[in-house]
Design an enzyme around this catalytic site. Structure first.
Site, PDB file in Angstrom:
ATOM      1  N   GLY A  58     104.197 -17.908 -45.637  1.00 36.75           N
ATOM      2  CA  GLY A  58     103.986 -18.305 -44.255  1.00 36.75           C
ATOM      3  C   GLY A  58     102.513 -18.307 -43.915  1.00 36.75           C
ATOM      4  CB  CYS A  59     100.582 -20.172 -41.376  1.00 36.71           C
ATOM      5  SG  CYS A  59     101.659 -19.959 -39.932  1.00 36.71           S
ATOM      6  CE1 TYR A  60      99.661 -16.723 -36.287  1.00 38.28           C
ATOM      7  CE2 TYR A  60     102.021 -17.124 -36.288  1.00 38.28           C
ATOM      8  CZ  TYR A  60     100.791 -17.236 -35.676  1.00 38.28           C
ATOM      9  OH  TYR A  60     100.685 -17.864 -34.453  1.00 38.28           O
ATOM     10  CB  THR A 104      98.608 -17.058 -45.939  1.00 40.48           C
ATOM     11  OG1 THR A 104      99.773 -17.700 -46.467  1.00 40.48           O
ATOM     12  CG2 THR A 104      97.420 -17.388 -46.817  1.00 40.48           C
TER      13      THR A 104
END
Length: 306
Positions: free
Chosen positions: A119-121, A123
């Site tokens: 996921g972006c967060y 990462t």
């Protein structure tokens, strides 16, 4: 002449799917697509899976689980899978697709049959925390609080349309039940022994992200300084192409890496207060989504720019 590997994107009409499809033009692969009118037709999707070397799943969690079950019915003809949803990110049967996570993670991805795209967060948060936990300076039970802001493109089609048509709020906190779906992923892959507090937010800008984590230096193991934290991160990510450890800056703009697949990590430390702030800056659709997927695709297929 070596035949190009075949990729099928199941869910290519979504935000992440469209980005991955566009970026695949830079790789020596063949993209297998089905008639848009049959994108939800199980028979057409199963045929596409059978024709592919690698299937990239860009679907909601429940649909992704169904797609994995469908692929499994192909038996020996089943393709390798890269899943962009949150469905399998904490599943031990899947390899976590963050190549910079630890020594050998890139090799594990390269040989895996099933890889979960991060996921972006998570990462950003995991990139900051995992090296400190592994090094022993950050106790796994430390009460971690993670604050993060993302561009509105991370909210999917409805949020994008709302911001681009009506303007949207300048800043908005969400996930205030403290049960955001990214928390288990951060908890597990950062190596934490205590559930972190995660407070996400969205700003009125399309792309970009900053994840920030405050620390009390006196609560870490040993007489740690901000320079020590910087050095630990720098040592961990030495030689990495996509993750860079940068010097402190007095201000940071979340949009600075929009359109990039890089991630920048920083340690901001007070001179006298014995406090530090860890920050990760990335593009939520780059290293936080489709850029990470391209990195994993390259590793899984043994392509030259992996």
């Amino acid at each position: 002449m070596t035949q190009k590997p075949v990729i099928f994107i199941d869910g290519e009409a979504g935000t992440t799917g469209l980005e991955i499809r566009e970026r695949l033009s830079a790789l020596p692969v063949t993209l297998f697509s089905i008639d848009p009118a049959r994108r939800k037709d199980p028979a057409a999707r199963k045929d596409a899976m059978a024709a592919a070397d690698l299937v990239v799943l860009c679907l909601p969690d429940a649909a992704s689980r169904e797609a994995v079950q469908m692929a499994a019915t192909l038996g020996d003809a089943a393709p390798r899978l890269l899943d962009a949803s949150t469905a399998f990110r904490t599943d031990a049967a899947w390899v976590y697709g963050f190549p910079e996570l630890a020594e050998g993670q890139d090799r594990a991805i390269a040989t895996a049959l099933r890889v979960s795209n991060p996921g972006c967060y998570p990462t950003g948060a995991i990139a900051l925390l995992r090296p400190l936990v592994d090094k022993g300076v950050l106790d796994a039970r430390y009460p971690i609080c993670i604050n993060a802001i993302s561009g509105y493109s991370g909210g999917g089609r409805s949020m994008i349309e709302a911001h681009e048509s009506a303007g949207g709020p300048a800043f908005e906190l969400y996930g205030l039940s403290l049960e955001h779906k990214h928390v288990p992923e951060i908890h597990q892959h950062a190596g934490l022994g205590r559930r972190p507090v995660f407070v996400p937010s969205v700003g009125h800008f399309a792309r970009g992200m900053i994840v920030s984590i405050p620390l009390h230096l006196d609560d870490l193991q040993g007489h740690i300084t901000g320079s020590d934290l910087h050095n630990i991160l720098q040592e961990h990510y030495a030689g990495q192409e996509h993750v860079r450890v940068m010097p402190h800056e007095p201000t940071l703009s979340a949009e600075a890496l929009a359109g990039s697949d890089k991630m920048e990590l920083r340690v901001h430390a007070g001179t006298h207060c014995r406090q530090a702030l860890l920050t990760a800056r990335l593009d939520n659709l780059g290293k936080g989504a489709s850029g990470a997927a391209l990195q994993n695709i390259s590793l899984m297929l043994g392509l030259n720019n992996a």
